[in-house]
Design a protein around this motif. Structure first.
Motif, PDB file in Angstrom:
ATOM      1  N   HIS A 190      49.796 -13.104 -30.604  1.00  0.00           N
ATOM      2  CA  HIS A 190      48.269 -13.959 -30.587  1.00  0.00           C
ATOM      3  C   HIS A 190      47.806 -13.709 -31.574  1.00  0.00           C
ATOM      4  O   HIS A 190      47.503 -13.050 -32.768  1.00  0.00           O
ATOM      5  CB  HIS A 190      47.767 -12.953 -29.814  1.00  0.00           C
ATOM      6  N   PRO A 191      46.956 -15.284 -32.339  1.00  0.00           N
ATOM      7  CA  PRO A 191      46.494 -15.388 -33.380  1.00  0.00           C
ATOM      8  C   PRO A 191      45.865 -14.419 -34.437  1.00  0.00           C
ATOM      9  O   PRO A 191      45.336 -14.341 -35.619  1.00  0.00           O
ATOM     10  CB  PRO A 191      46.194 -16.180 -33.542  1.00  0.00           C
ATOM     11  N   CYS A 192      44.968 -14.167 -32.719  1.00  0.00           N
ATOM     12  CA  CYS A 192      43.699 -13.176 -33.312  1.00  0.00           C
ATOM     13  C   CYS A 192      43.916 -11.562 -34.109  1.00  0.00           C
ATOM     14  O   CYS A 192      43.141 -11.106 -35.028  1.00  0.00           O
ATOM     15  CB  CYS A 192      43.386 -12.731 -32.321  1.00  0.00           C
ATOM     16  N   ASP A 193      45.272 -11.371 -34.059  1.00  0.00           N
ATOM     17  CA  ASP A 193      45.691 -10.311 -34.592  1.00  0.00           C
ATOM     18  C   ASP A 193      46.619 -10.218 -35.537  1.00  0.00           C
ATOM     19  O   ASP A 193      47.264  -9.839 -36.330  1.00  0.00           O
ATOM     20  CB  ASP A 193      46.488  -9.602 -32.568  1.00  0.00           C
ATOM     21  N   LYS A 194      46.360 -11.831 -36.120  1.00  0.00           N
ATOM     22  CA  LYS A 194      47.072 -11.776 -37.253  1.00  0.00           C
ATOM     23  C   LYS A 194      46.592 -11.840 -38.600  1.00  0.00           C
ATOM     24  O   LYS A 194      45.450 -12.246 -38.760  1.00  0.00           O
ATOM     25  CB  LYS A 194      47.990 -12.836 -37.268  1.00  0.00           C
ATOM     26  N   ARG A 195      46.388 -11.400 -39.082  1.00  0.00           N
ATOM     27  CA  ARG A 195      45.698 -10.785 -40.753  1.00  0.00           C
ATOM     28  C   ARG A 195      45.829 -11.728 -42.066  1.00  0.00           C
ATOM     29  O   ARG A 195      47.008 -12.038 -41.830  1.00  0.00           O
ATOM     30  CB  ARG A 195      46.155  -9.457 -40.915  1.00  0.00           C
ATOM     31  N   ARG A 196      44.553 -12.189 -42.901  1.00  0.00           N
ATOM     32  CA  ARG A 196      45.159 -12.786 -43.878  1.00  0.00           C
ATOM     33  C   ARG A 196      46.232 -12.194 -44.884  1.00  0.00           C
ATOM     34  O   ARG A 196      46.547 -10.882 -44.402  1.00  0.00           O
ATOM     35  CB  ARG A 196      43.256 -12.951 -44.326  1.00  0.00           C
ATOM     36  N   SER A 197      45.779 -12.999 -45.706  1.00  0.00           N
ATOM     37  CA  SER A 197      46.809 -12.464 -46.949  1.00  0.00           C
ATOM     38  C   SER A 197      45.713 -10.815 -47.364  1.00  0.00           C
ATOM     39  O   SER A 197      45.027 -11.154 -47.695  1.00  0.00           O
ATOM     40  CB  SER A 197      47.394 -13.200 -48.336  1.00  0.00           C
ATOM     41  N   ILE A 198      45.787  -9.911 -48.169  1.00  0.00           N
ATOM     42  CA  ILE A 198      45.350  -8.714 -48.654  1.00  0.00           C
ATOM     43  C   ILE A 198      44.126  -9.116 -50.344  1.00  0.00           C
ATOM     44  O   ILE A 198      44.003  -9.205 -50.035  1.00  0.00           O
ATOM     45  CB  ILE A 198      45.627  -7.389 -49.678  1.00  0.00           C
ATOM     46  N   HIS A 199      44.822 -10.711 -50.629  1.00  0.00           N
ATOM     47  CA  HIS A 199      44.109 -10.853 -51.992  1.00  0.00           C
ATOM     48  C   HIS A 199      43.024 -12.014 -50.998  1.00  0.00           C
ATOM     49  O   HIS A 199      42.136 -12.302 -52.011  1.00  0.00           O
ATOM     50  CB  HIS A 199      44.853 -11.674 -53.101  1.00  0.00           C
ATOM     51  N   GLU A 200      43.143 -12.136 -49.777  1.00  0.00           N
ATOM     52  CA  GLU A 200      41.712 -13.101 -49.174  1.00  0.00           C
ATOM     53  C   GLU A 200      40.507 -11.655 -49.055  1.00  0.00           C
ATOM     54  O   GLU A 200      39.680 -11.948 -48.793  1.00  0.00           O
ATOM     55  CB  GLU A 200      41.967 -13.874 -48.132  1.00  0.00           C
TER      56      GLU A 200
END
Length: 335
Positions: A190-200
Motif C-alpha cells: 500500500h503506497p499510503c504506508d510508504k514514507r518519504r526520505s528523512i531529508h524531506e
C-alpha cells in the motif's frame, strides 16, 4: 493472534482524569487497583490466596510500571478512499497519505481533551511513526505553545504541511518528539504506508528528532510483499520492550490502527474478557487509549524514586507477632 509463550509485560487500561463537566462512565475504563471496602464476604476468606483468587486484582511496584497513551492518527485521505473502494489502497496517489479537513477537526478536538484533562502537562515524551499523517496528528495534539515575540524556536510543524492550510505549530515549551520506525503501519504494497526520505521530512517537522532512523530512504517498504500479521505482532513486542528502556514514565505514542491492533493482541489473555476487548479492539481515527505497562519479567532496573527505607538508624525492628515468636516474654513481664 494469541501467543503461547509468556511475556515480560502486562498491559492494563488506566483511567484519565476527565474535565469536571464530563460525567465519568463506570464502564469506560478498568483501573489496575480497585478500592476494597471491608465486608463480611472479604472477612470470611480463609487465606490470602483465597482473597487473591476472588479479587481478580494485582499489585505491582510503581517503579516497574509506565503509563502509555496510544493514539491512532486522525482521518487521512486513504481512509476516505479505502472505505469507498478497498482497492484504492493500491493507488500511488495516496502515497504517504496526509490528513483530511475532517481529520484536522479530529486533531483539534483531541487537543482540547488532553488539555482539559491535564494530560498534555503530564506526558514526558511523544513517540511518533515517521509518516505524514501521524506526525501531523502528533504535532496538532501534543504541540507547543503559540509563538511569542522575541522567542526564536524551531517550529514543530511548518505551515501548510500536506496541503493542510494550517499555520505553523510551535515547539515552545514542548515535550520532546521522537520518530521511530518500529511503530509504523503494516509495511508493503500500500503506497499510503510508504514514507518519504528523512531529508524531506526534516524541513517540514524541524523539532522532531529523527536520529533513531537509520536509513534516509524507506528500505522497509516493498511494493510486492505485505508484512504478515504475525510479523507486525512481533514488531509490536519489540516496540513494547523498547518503550521499557526509556527513562520516561508517561509516554504518548501516535501510530496506526493495524500496528496497534496486532501489537496489543498479545496482551490481556489473563484478564476478564471485557478487559481483553478494551485493550485489543481496533482504534477509531484520533482515538486515545491509556494503558499501564507493567514489567513482570524484571527486564528493567530502575529503582523507585518514591519508596523510603523507613527506620533510621537501621536495626532489628520486627513486627510484634514475629518478635514475640523470637523473644517469648518472660513470666510476669508485661508487654
Amino acid at each position: 493472534m494469541t501467543f503461547s509463550t509468556p511475556f515480560p509485560h502486562l498491559l492494563i487500561p488506566t483511567p484519565i482524569s476527565k474535565p469536571a463537566t464530563t460525567a465519568a462512565s463506570p464502564s469506560s475504563y478498568s483501573p489496575l487497583i480497585h478500592q476494597i471496602r471491608p465486608s463480611s464476604s472479604v472477612l470470611r476468606c480463609s487465606s490470602i490466596s483465597d482473597m487473591d483468587a476472588t479479587a481478580g486484582q494485582g499489585l505491582y511496584p510503581l517503579h516497574r510500571c509506565k503509563t502509555i497513551h496510544l493514539v491512532r492518527h486522525a482521518q487521512g485521505i486513504h481512509n476516505v478512499a479505502g472505505e469507498k473502494d478497498h482497492s484504492a489502497y493500491l493507488s500511488q496517489e495516496l502515497f504517504d497519505a496526509h490528513l483530511t479537513p475532517l481529520g484536522w477537526q479530529q486533531v483539534d478536538n483531541l487537543r482540547k481533551h488532553v488539555q482539559a484533562c491535564g494530560l498534555l502537562k503530564k506526558i514526558e515524551l511523544v513517540v511518533v511513526s515517521p509518516l505524514l499523517r501521524t506526525m501531523q496528528t502528533a504535532s496538532g495534539v501534543f504541540g507547543g505553545e503559540s509563538y511569542k515575540d522575541g522567542i526564536d524556536v524551531n517550529p514543530l510543524m511548518v505551515a501548510n504541511v500536506g496541503n493542510s492550510e494550517r499555520p505553523a505549530i510551535s515547539s515552545l515549551n514542548c515535550t520532546p518528539f521522537l520518530a521511530l520506525e518500529l511503530c509504523r503501519e503494516h509495511l508493503g504494497v500500500h503506497p499510503c504506508d510508504k514514507r518519504r526520505s528523512i531529508h524531506e521530512y526534516r524541513p517540514l517537522f524541524p523539532a522532531i528528532d529523527f536520529s533513531l532512523i537509520e536509513s534516509d530512504d524507506d528500505v522497509l517498504w516493498t511494493a510486492d510483499v505485505r508484512e504478515k500479521d504475525e510479523d507486525v505482532a512481533s514488531r509490536g513486542m519489540k516496540f513494547m520492550n523498547w518503550l521499557w528502556t526509556r527513562k520516561e514514565k508517561e509516554i504518548a505514542v501516535v501510530s496506526h490502527s493495524g500496528f496497534m491492533f496486532h501489537a496489543l493482541s498479545a496482551f490481556g489473555n489473563d484478564c476478564h474478557p471485557l478487559v481483553k476487548s478494551e485493550i485489543c479492539k481496533h482504534f477509531a481515527n484520533c482515538e486515545l487509549r491509556s494503558m499501564v505497562i507493567v514489567d513482570r519479567g524484571m527486564i528493567g532496573s530502575d529503582s523507585s524514586t518514591t519508596n523510603y527505607p523507613g527506620k533510621i538508624p537501621h536495626g532489628l525492628d520486627l513486627p510484634s507477632d514475629v518478635a514475640n515468636d523470637k523473644h517469648p516474654k518472660e513470666k510476669g513481664v508485661p508487654n
